[in-house]
Scaffold this motif. Structure first.
Motif, PDB file in Angstrom:
ATOM      1  N   LYS A 161       0.821  -1.205   0.000  1.00  0.00           N
ATOM      2  CA  LYS A 161       0.000   0.000   0.000  1.00  0.00           C
ATOM      3  C   LYS A 161       0.863   1.266   0.000  1.00  0.00           C
ATOM      4  CE  LYS A 161      -3.308   1.977   3.253  1.00  0.00           C
ATOM      5  NZ  LYS A 161      -4.267   1.639   4.310  1.00  0.00           N
ATOM      6  N   ASP A 171       2.988  10.623  -9.227  1.00  0.00           N
ATOM      7  CA  ASP A 171       2.097  10.875 -10.354  1.00  0.00           C
ATOM      8  C   ASP A 171       1.377  12.214 -10.197  1.00  0.00           C
ATOM      9  OD1 ASP A 171       0.205  10.575 -12.433  1.00  0.00           O
ATOM     10  OD2 ASP A 171       0.237   8.405 -12.180  1.00  0.00           O
ATOM     11  N   THR A 175      -3.767  15.425  -6.131  1.00  0.00           N
ATOM     12  CA  THR A 175      -4.859  14.458  -6.097  1.00  0.00           C
ATOM     13  C   THR A 175      -4.637  13.406  -5.023  1.00  0.00           C
ATOM     14  OG1 THR A 175      -5.191  14.825  -8.452  1.00  0.00           O
ATOM     15  CG2 THR A 175      -6.205  12.855  -7.512  1.00  0.00           C
ATOM     16  N   LYS A 177      -3.346  13.787  -2.215  1.00  0.00           N
ATOM     17  CA  LYS A 177      -3.774  14.384  -0.949  1.00  0.00           C
ATOM     18  C   LYS A 177      -5.299  14.369  -0.838  1.00  0.00           C
ATOM     19  CE  LYS A 177      -2.988  18.443   1.846  1.00  0.00           C
ATOM     20  NZ  LYS A 177      -2.824  19.893   1.764  1.00  0.00           N
ATOM     21  N   LEU A 178      -5.963  14.742  -1.942  1.00  0.00           N
ATOM     22  CA  LEU A 178      -7.437  14.755  -1.945  1.00  0.00           C
ATOM     23  C   LEU A 178      -8.025  13.373  -1.687  1.00  0.00           C
ATOM     24  CD1 LEU A 178      -8.238  17.076  -4.990  1.00  0.00           C
ATOM     25  CD2 LEU A 178      -8.647  17.539  -2.572  1.00  0.00           C
ATOM     26  N   GLY A 180      -6.960  11.302   0.338  1.00  0.00           N
ATOM     27  CA  GLY A 180      -6.741  10.897   1.723  1.00  0.00           C
ATOM     28  C   GLY A 180      -5.369  10.303   1.979  1.00  0.00           C
TER      29      GLY A 180
ATOM     30  N   CYS B  50     -13.893  19.001   1.524  1.00  0.00           N
ATOM     31  CA  CYS B  50     -12.988  17.855   1.687  1.00  0.00           C
ATOM     32  C   CYS B  50     -11.631  18.247   2.247  1.00  0.00           C
ATOM     33  CB  CYS B  50     -12.886  17.037   0.407  1.00  0.00           C
ATOM     34  SG  CYS B  50     -12.130  17.880  -0.945  1.00  0.00           S
ATOM     35  N   ALA B  52      -9.340  20.492   1.263  1.00  0.00           N
ATOM     36  CA  ALA B  52      -8.223  20.871   0.390  1.00  0.00           C
ATOM     37  C   ALA B  52      -7.952  22.372   0.414  1.00  0.00           C
ATOM     38  CB  ALA B  52      -8.488  20.413  -1.041  1.00  0.00           C
ATOM     39  N   PRO B  72      -7.481  16.393   4.620  1.00  0.00           N
ATOM     40  CA  PRO B  72      -8.263  15.520   3.748  1.00  0.00           C
ATOM     41  C   PRO B  72      -8.277  14.077   4.241  1.00  0.00           C
ATOM     42  CG  PRO B  72      -6.892  16.968   2.425  1.00  0.00           C
ATOM     43  CD  PRO B  72      -6.503  17.197   3.863  1.00  0.00           C
ATOM     44  N   ASN B  73      -7.131  13.619   4.748  1.00  0.00           N
ATOM     45  CA  ASN B  73      -7.051  12.254   5.257  1.00  0.00           C
ATOM     46  C   ASN B  73      -8.088  11.989   6.351  1.00  0.00           C
ATOM     47  OD1 ASN B  73      -5.616  10.534   7.675  1.00  0.00           O
ATOM     48  ND2 ASN B  73      -5.223   9.627   5.682  1.00  0.00           N
ATOM     49  N   VAL B  76     -11.685  12.068   4.760  1.00  0.00           N
ATOM     50  CA  VAL B  76     -11.984  10.820   4.052  1.00  0.00           C
ATOM     51  C   VAL B  76     -12.357   9.738   5.063  1.00  0.00           C
ATOM     52  CG1 VAL B  76     -10.987   8.961   2.646  1.00  0.00           C
ATOM     53  CG2 VAL B  76     -10.560  11.345   2.026  1.00  0.00           C
ATOM     54  N   LEU B  82     -14.146  12.412  -2.668  1.00  0.00           N
ATOM     55  CA  LEU B  82     -14.267  13.356  -3.775  1.00  0.00           C
ATOM     56  C   LEU B  82     -13.945  12.676  -5.104  1.00  0.00           C
ATOM     57  CD1 LEU B  82     -14.382  16.419  -4.814  1.00  0.00           C
ATOM     58  CD2 LEU B  82     -11.890  16.353  -4.582  1.00  0.00           C
ATOM     59  N   PRO B  84     -12.752  14.202  -8.339  1.00  0.00           N
ATOM     60  CA  PRO B  84     -12.323  15.556  -8.704  1.00  0.00           C
ATOM     61  C   PRO B  84     -12.678  15.956 -10.132  1.00  0.00           C
ATOM     62  CG  PRO B  84     -10.423  14.106  -8.353  1.00  0.00           C
ATOM     63  CD  PRO B  84     -11.641  13.277  -8.160  1.00  0.00           C
ATOM     64  N   GLY B  86     -12.143  16.965 -13.791  1.00  0.00           N
ATOM     65  CA  GLY B  86     -11.125  16.497 -14.727  1.00  0.00           C
ATOM     66  C   GLY B  86     -10.610  15.113 -14.374  1.00  0.00           C
ATOM     67  N   LYS B  88      -8.710  13.327 -12.791  1.00  0.00           N
ATOM     68  CA  LYS B  88      -7.449  13.214 -12.046  1.00  0.00           C
ATOM     69  C   LYS B  88      -7.101  11.784 -11.664  1.00  0.00           C
ATOM     70  CE  LYS B  88      -6.641  17.516 -12.293  1.00  0.00           C
ATOM     71  NZ  LYS B  88      -7.060  18.526 -11.348  1.00  0.00           N
ATOM     72  N   PHE B  90      -4.684   8.604 -11.506  1.00  0.00           N
ATOM     73  CA  PHE B  90      -3.234   8.407 -11.473  1.00  0.00           C
ATOM     74  C   PHE B  90      -2.871   7.645 -12.739  1.00  0.00           C
ATOM     75  CE2 PHE B  90      -4.324   8.418  -6.851  1.00  0.00           C
ATOM     76  CZ  PHE B  90      -3.742   9.647  -6.569  1.00  0.00           C
ATOM     77  N   MET B 101      -5.908   3.148  -4.081  1.00  0.00           N
ATOM     78  CA  MET B 101      -5.570   4.429  -3.466  1.00  0.00           C
ATOM     79  C   MET B 101      -6.814   5.129  -2.906  1.00  0.00           C
ATOM     80  SD  MET B 101      -2.360   4.825  -3.304  1.00  0.00           S
ATOM     81  CE  MET B 101      -2.408   3.107  -2.832  1.00  0.00           C
ATOM     82  N   ALA B 103      -8.943   3.612  -1.288  1.00  0.00           N
ATOM     83  CA  ALA B 103      -9.160   2.949   0.001  1.00  0.00           C
ATOM     84  C   ALA B 103      -7.996   3.166   0.950  1.00  0.00           C
ATOM     85  CB  ALA B 103      -9.381   1.448  -0.222  1.00  0.00           C
ATOM     86  N   TYR B 104      -7.080   4.106   0.616  1.00  0.00           N
ATOM     87  CA  TYR B 104      -5.865   4.276   1.424  1.00  0.00           C
ATOM     88  C   TYR B 104      -6.164   4.480   2.904  1.00  0.00           C
ATOM     89  CZ  TYR B 104      -1.364   5.790   3.126  1.00  0.00           C
ATOM     90  OH  TYR B 104      -0.196   5.876   3.837  1.00  0.00           O
ATOM     91  N   ALA B 105      -7.176   5.298   3.196  1.00  0.00           N
ATOM     92  CA  ALA B 105      -7.436   5.664   4.593  1.00  0.00           C
ATOM     93  C   ALA B 105      -8.134   4.550   5.374  1.00  0.00           C
ATOM     94  CB  ALA B 105      -8.255   6.950   4.654  1.00  0.00           C
ATOM     95  N   ARG B 149     -12.900   4.924  -7.617  1.00  0.00           N
ATOM     96  CA  ARG B 149     -11.879   5.256  -6.630  1.00  0.00           C
ATOM     97  C   ARG B 149     -12.511   5.959  -5.426  1.00  0.00           C
ATOM     98  NH1 ARG B 149      -7.221   9.228  -8.673  1.00  0.00           N
ATOM     99  NH2 ARG B 149      -9.044  10.577  -8.752  1.00  0.00           N
TER     100      ARG B 149
END
Lengths: 289, 239
Positions: A161, A171, A175, A177-178, A180, B50, B52, B72-73, B76, B82, B84, B86, B88, B90, B101, B103-105, B149
């Motif tokens: 992860k 990358d 984004t 950061k947004l 999370g 969110c 930012a 933001p972390n 979430v 969110l 976003p 456009g 965005k 990866f 990503m 599900a990162y949190a 995502r």
């Protein structure tokens, strides 16, 4: 003769790769060209001597301790030096790493002295035959380690992860950061990884070059050349660049004379950047949608 | 009590005060639209929610608890994700990694696995392409991935910033169909920023209309559909 030159070139190149990859990993997540990368390795080599000689530890007890200290050094540099100025321009950041370079040089010279020291563990020059080519034991040992580290990095970036999150930050940090992802923590991790790679660079190089505050200066420059070779964003590119430089300078040293060795690395980068200004693998253009 | 509540929120976009005292609420499980022309402050409002961009005044509450100016972390983790503007995506990560990503949190492995399933059932195209790089997808597929995502965070509130932007009409309708399905089956509340008035009024139950950082019209979409001219005059569009 040719085969041996290539093999020992690959061995040296795989050590350059440790520095080149660290330069790439830090650059692509922070926009920082870390001039202190070589000094992280130099400190690691001195610590290696301390653990082996002063504490009489065995090699495989010393290694994890040095890795730990070296990662800690990376983390400290991030927290104390780089983070407070993280929002400034690249030149300020670059200059800060130059400051760290001089501080670490000075501290090492002050604590351990300016003269060169021999590393307590050396390897036999006794050659071993690999597919009919003679290779020294030390070279084999270094290459084996480099391959293992490469594999560990690959697995880390592909399957963990935090590894995937590091690539996500490369990358698109905004984004990431947004979504999370705690970008500051990821940056800290990046510097820890630079320390991890430096630990191996220092310990593996120490038996070859002798240990001194200046021991990494030339290696550092070649590590950069290799990183630029690969386009500054690509880890495989940096590894390939490092191996090419290792082999090319060894061949030049063997056939043209020892004093052509270092010049070869720079001649290569001049030629490459003339024909492929974005490096072998191309600096990724940030695509705007 | 509404799921999300904004009270007189002010926030900047760069040096400009883009959001000048906005109050709005999103009830549990609702679809709410945020309309407005370019520069009305819609995106900045979403970014303030969110975490930012910082808010300079006002309150943002989720379940009655303040969330303004958390990272933001943390936001979430509290259940706001969110999608976003456009998209965005990866672009150098695979489809599956992009989802991961989102599900990162989170730490609940089984729940994350279950949510991959939910997203793949919703957008079968993503399952077929899960090993491809995000950057190799078409615009519509990237929008699906951006929504997927967001869903991987298992949000109770999904913020969508112009999900129809730059997409063909047929793709837009399939994406909104998926959004309604998410809302219906998972009870996820949606706050959708749109420039496409028709689309927003057709899909949402309540809408707010922003102009230069303030809410100028609000009401149930049934009612606004009847007064479409008012809405359109503010948006500066004619049909």
């Amino acid at each position: 003769m040719f085969g041996q030159q290539v093999m020992s070139g690959l061995a040296t190149g795989s050590l350059y790769a440790l520095t080149a990859v660290a330069v790439v990993v830090v650059f692509r997540n922070t926009r920082v060209i870390n001039l202190a990368q070589g000094d992280f390795a130099m400190i690691a080599a001195f610590l290696g001597i301390v653990f082996l000689k002063n504490f009489q530890l065995n090699y495989y007890l010393m290694l994890p301790l040095v890795i730990l200290c070296s990662m800690l050094l990376g983390v400290l540099v991030e927290r104390l030096v780089m983070r407070p100025i993280a929002d400034t321009d690249w030149l300020t950041l670059f200059t800060a790493t130059l400051g760290v370079y001089y501080i670490l040089h000075g501290v090492a010279g002050w604590v351990w002295g300016r003269d060169t020291k021999a590393f307590p563990v050396t390897f036999d020059a006794k050659p071993i035959s690999v597919f009919g080519t003679l290779v020294s034991e030390g070279h084999l040992f270094n290459m084996a380690w480099a391959v293992c580290i490469g594999l560990v990095l690959f697995l880390f970036f592909k399957y963990t992860k935090q590894g995937i999150a590091m690539r996500a930050v490369t990358d698109d940090p905004e984004t990431a950061k947004l979504m999370g992802i705690p970008v500051r923590f990821i940056v800290l991790l990046t510097w820890a990884m630079a320390g991890f790679l430096a630990a191996f660079a220092g310990i593996l190089l120490a038996p070859i070059v002798y240990v001194s505050p200046e021991m990494m200066d030339e290696v550092l420059v070649k590590g950069y050349v290799a990183a630029v070779f690969g386009g500054l964003y690509s880890i495989p590119g940096a590894i390939l660049g490092a191996l090419m430089i290792g082999v090319a300078e060894n061949l030049a040293g063997g056939y043209l004379g020892a004093h052509y060795k270092t010049a070869t690395a720079f001649a290569m980068i001049v030629v490459l950047l003339t024909f492929r200004p974005k490096g072998l693998f191309g600096i990724q253009a940030r695509r705007e949608i | 009590m509404a799921l999300l509540e904004l009270e007189n929120v002010e926030a900047n976009y760069g040096a400009v005060r883009a959001v000048r005292g906005i109050s709005l609420s999103v009830p549990e499980g609702a679809i709410v639209a945020l309309l407005g022309a370019n520069g009305a402050g819609k995106s900045t409002t979403l970014k303030a929610i969110c975490g930012a961009v910082r808010t300079h005044a006002g309150r943002i509450q989720l379940d009655g608890k303040p969330i303004a100016n958390l990272s933001p972390n943390q936001i979430v983790k509290r259940g706001v994700a969110l999608v976003p503007e456009g998209r965005k995506i990866f672009k150098d990560l695979t489809v599956k990694e992009n989802l991961a990503m989102g599900a990162y949190a989170r730490g609940d492995k089984a729940g994350i696995e279950a949510d991959y399933r939910v997203v793949f059932d919703l957008f079968p195209r993503l399952e077929e392409r899960q090993r491809q790089l995000g950057g190799s997808l078409s615009g519509g597929e990237q929008q699906m991935l951006a929504i997927g995502r967001g869903l991987l965070a298992r949000p109770r509130l999904l913020l969508l910033d112009e999900p129809s932007l730059g997409l063909a009409p047929i793709i837009i309708s399939s994406i909104f169909e998926a959004l309604r399905k998410i809302n219906r089956e998972r009870g996820t509340a949606l706050l959708v920023v749109e420039q496409n008035v028709h689309l927003a009024l057709r899909n949402a139950s309540f809408a707010y209309l922003l102009q230069v950082g303030r809410i100028v019209v609000e009401g149930p979409t049934e009612k606004l559909r009847a007064d479409k001219e008012i809405v359109e005059s503010y948006m500066g569009v004619r049909h």
